[in-house]
Design an enzyme around this catalytic site. Structure first.
Site, PDB file in Angstrom:
ATOM      1  N   ASP A  33      81.647  -7.624  26.445  1.00  0.00           N
ATOM      2  CA  ASP A  33      81.241  -6.268  26.503  1.00  0.00           C
ATOM      3  C   ASP A  33      81.333  -5.708  25.233  1.00  0.00           C
ATOM      4  OD1 ASP A  33      80.472  -3.451  26.686  1.00  0.00           O
ATOM      5  OD2 ASP A  33      82.462  -2.803  27.456  1.00  0.00           O
ATOM      6  N   LYS A  60      75.759  -0.012  17.413  1.00  0.00           N
ATOM      7  CA  LYS A  60      74.812  -0.329  18.631  1.00  0.00           C
ATOM      8  C   LYS A  60      73.670   0.480  18.932  1.00  0.00           C
ATOM      9  CE  LYS A  60      75.602  -1.225  23.692  1.00  0.00           C
ATOM     10  NZ  LYS A  60      76.656  -1.303  24.622  1.00  0.00           N
ATOM     11  N   GLU A 106      74.864  -4.023  31.680  1.00  0.00           N
ATOM     12  CA  GLU A 106      76.172  -3.434  32.118  1.00  0.00           C
ATOM     13  C   GLU A 106      76.440  -2.801  33.177  1.00  0.00           C
ATOM     14  OE1 GLU A 106      76.253  -0.728  28.708  1.00  0.00           O
ATOM     15  OE2 GLU A 106      76.413  -2.191  27.301  1.00  0.00           O
ATOM     16  N   ASP A 156      77.060   4.757  34.630  1.00  0.00           N
ATOM     17  CA  ASP A 156      77.506   4.123  33.476  1.00  0.00           C
ATOM     18  C   ASP A 156      77.295   5.040  32.218  1.00  0.00           C
ATOM     19  OD1 ASP A 156      78.537   2.591  31.572  1.00  0.00           O
ATOM     20  OD2 ASP A 156      77.534   0.833  31.890  1.00  0.00           O
TER      21      ASP A 156
END
Length: 567
Positions: A6, A68, A145, A168
């Site tokens: 992850d 990210k 994800e 999420d």
């Protein structure tokens, strides 16, 4: 050995499937989560994880995080005398996780399943894959994800047909996916989201509130902006976490030798967060529309991502669906656990029954065209979708187009990804030019076929029926290095000197103590300074027993002064 990773905005984690179960792999500090932070120490040596994050407020020009968010862009980050791309910074985090896995498993690791936000576009996905290659990993699959979170939840073990919505909300991205399980198949029905919405944005609310309070005090000099911002960012993160279990929190920083405090109540925070909560609604509604599913048909709403711990978010989700969401999976660890399950499926582990995991194309794919309106006026730059969003992948679709002008000799297809009617608002992925015979306008047609596979590879095939000619384009990232250039970039990253793993605990403790020393005043600062002298003396002795004892005492006192370290 294949591992699951992850790669998160705030924290990253790595897992493996063995002995019939998924397990997370601890890093050199014994933590399951590794902060997605990269920095250089005062000697120019590499820091990754907690040792880097602890220095961000004291050494903002040598440390960075949340990169990210810029994956797939040309944004460069300067650390010391060197510039890094977002994928290079991500590669350094991945390399650290790979080293942790190899130390834990006692064998080399060459392959990985890496998770990405479901709403990552083609450029962001390619940048993530490239980051894995730069870290020395063969990326077996990019896994969305929310799909990983569903695997962690265990829906692959369910026998009955069920439908789930995975909500999420992480540190930097927001995804919503609707998944259905039937007859050993986990099918993603719809995926939507917001790639620029996460816990960092809720932190920014608190940062702005404190800055507004002390606007007159903080007249910044050149070069001070980032230093102040990192102090406020750390204080906001701490306060936001405290508000998950307390009715109020206090942001505290020391700036130019003066202490500043700003109190915020849970009610104040709820008010500040209202615009962000509203942004959570549209992706949820879009996913339900695209999946053609009613809320009452959902068996469960599963919360994932550290930012879903916020009461204000959980209350908003409860209001949206009229029921309480499931909180049975660990919000920070679920995605890595699911990636480990997918790694086990890839490795065909005998403990896992045959499960097919399907996914969808998160964005519409198509070409730019020109078309006439009713008055005969020609309008250029119109988006013509060929594969629409949330089509199950692998997918192959075709549209037919024709020439617009007499004696036209070339048809040029520009490929785009997005949802806007106008190509200028979508993302350009490439173009292909196809020669055609000169004929009156509209006589020559071209069949344009898009193929999209499970790893996000896009192929464009153009067939001209009149001549039988065929042309093909495989979409590659024109901005990124390939082949020899990629290998050169990888070796340049390998040349960065990193301290041995067994020194990480000491470096993280010293970095934390230094941060506390700068952020305290008076007796507290003097106390921390004394502890630092004691710890540095223990380090100089090279006696591991003495070092461990001094480090334990230092961290215990720092915990009592500022609370335990958060991940």
């Amino acid at each position: 050995m294949i591992i699951g990773i992850d790669l998160g905005t705030t924290n990253s984690a790595v897992g493996v499937f063995r002995d019939s179960k998924a397990e997370l792999i601890p890093n050199s500090l014994g933590h399951n989560l590794t902060p997605s932070a990269v920095g250089l120490d005062d000697n120019g040596d590499l820091l990754v994880g907690l040792p880097a994050r602890e220095r961000q407020s004291t050494h903002p020009k040598l440390t960075t995080s949340a990169f990210k968010r810029y994956m797939g862009s040309r944004r460069m980050t300067t650390l010391g005398r060197r510039e890094f791309s977002p994928e290079e910074l991500s590669a350094l985090v991945l390399r650290s996780l790979k080293a942790d896995a190899e130390a834990y498993l006692g064998e080399p690791v060459a392959e990985a399943v890496i998770t990405v936000p479901a709403y990552f576009n083609d450029k962001q996905r390619k940048a993530t894959r490239r980051a894995g290659e730069l870290a020395g990993l063969k990326v077996e699959r990019l896994l969305n994800e929310p799909t990983a979170a569903a695997l962690a939840y265990g829906i692959h073990l369910l026998e009955d047909e069920s439908q789930f919505l995975v909500f999420d909300l992480g540190g930097g991205t927001f995804d919503v996916s609707i998944l259905e399980i039937f007859e050993g198949v986990i099918e993603v029905r719809a995926s939507t989201g917001d790639a620029r919405l996460g816990g960092e944005d809720f932190n920014d609310l608190l940062i702005r509130a404190m800055r507004n309070t002390f606007t007159d005090d903080w007249k910044l000099k050149l070069g001070e902006e980032d230093a102040l911002h990192q102090l406020l960012r750390a204080a906001a993160e701490k306060a936001r976490r405290e508000l998950t279990s307390q009715p109020w929190a206090k942001m505290e920083i020391v700036w130019r030798g003066k202490a500043y405090e700003h109190a915020v109540s849970a009610d104040d925070f709820d008010t500040l967060a209202a615009p962000l909560l509203e942004r959570l609604r549209e992706p949820v509604l879009r996913s339900l529309r695209d999946g053609e599913i009613r809320t009452d048909a959902l068996n469960e709403i599963v919360l994932v991502g550290g930012a879903t711990r916020m009461p204000v978010v959980r209350k908003a989700v409860t209001r949206m669906f009229g029921r309480f969401p499931s909180q049975t999976v660990h919000p920070d660890e679920a995605v890595a656990m699911g990636a480990a399950v997918q790694a086990g499926l890839k490795a065909r582990d005998q403990a896992l029954k045959e499960v097919a995991v399907t996914d969808v194309c998160p964005y519409s794919l198509g070409v730019g065209i020109a078309e006439h309106d009713h008055a005969g006026h020609l309008h250029h730059g119109i988006f013509s979708p060929i594969i629409e969003r949330n089509v199950a992948v692998p997918a192959s679709r075709m549209n037919t187009y024709n020439t617009l002008q007499d004696n036209q000799s070339v048809i040029e297809f520009e490929i785009y990804q997005g949802e806007s009617r106008y190509v200028t608002d979508n993302i350009s992925l490439g173009k292909i030019s196809v020669p055609v015979p000169r004929r009156p306008a509209g006589e020559v047609t071209a069949d344009c076929r898009f193929t999209y596979d499970i790893n996000g590879l896009i192929e464009v095939d153009v067939h001209i029926p009149m001549t039988g000619e065929k042309h093909q384009l495989v979409i590659v990232d024109e901005d990124g290095p390939t082949g020899a250039d990629l290998e050169k970039q990888r070796k340049a990253l390998e040349a960065l000197k990193a301290h041995p793993r067994d020194s990480d605990a000491n470096r993280a403790a010293l970095a934390r103590a230094s941060r506390c020393y700068e952020n305290f005043l008076g007796d507290k600062r003097e106390h921390v300074g004394g502890l630092m002298r004691e710890f540095e003396g223990a380090l100089a002795s090279q006696d591991n027993r003495l070092i461990d004892k001094a480090r334990g005492h230092l961290l215990s006192v720092l915990d009592s002064l500022e609370g335990e370290t958060w991940l």
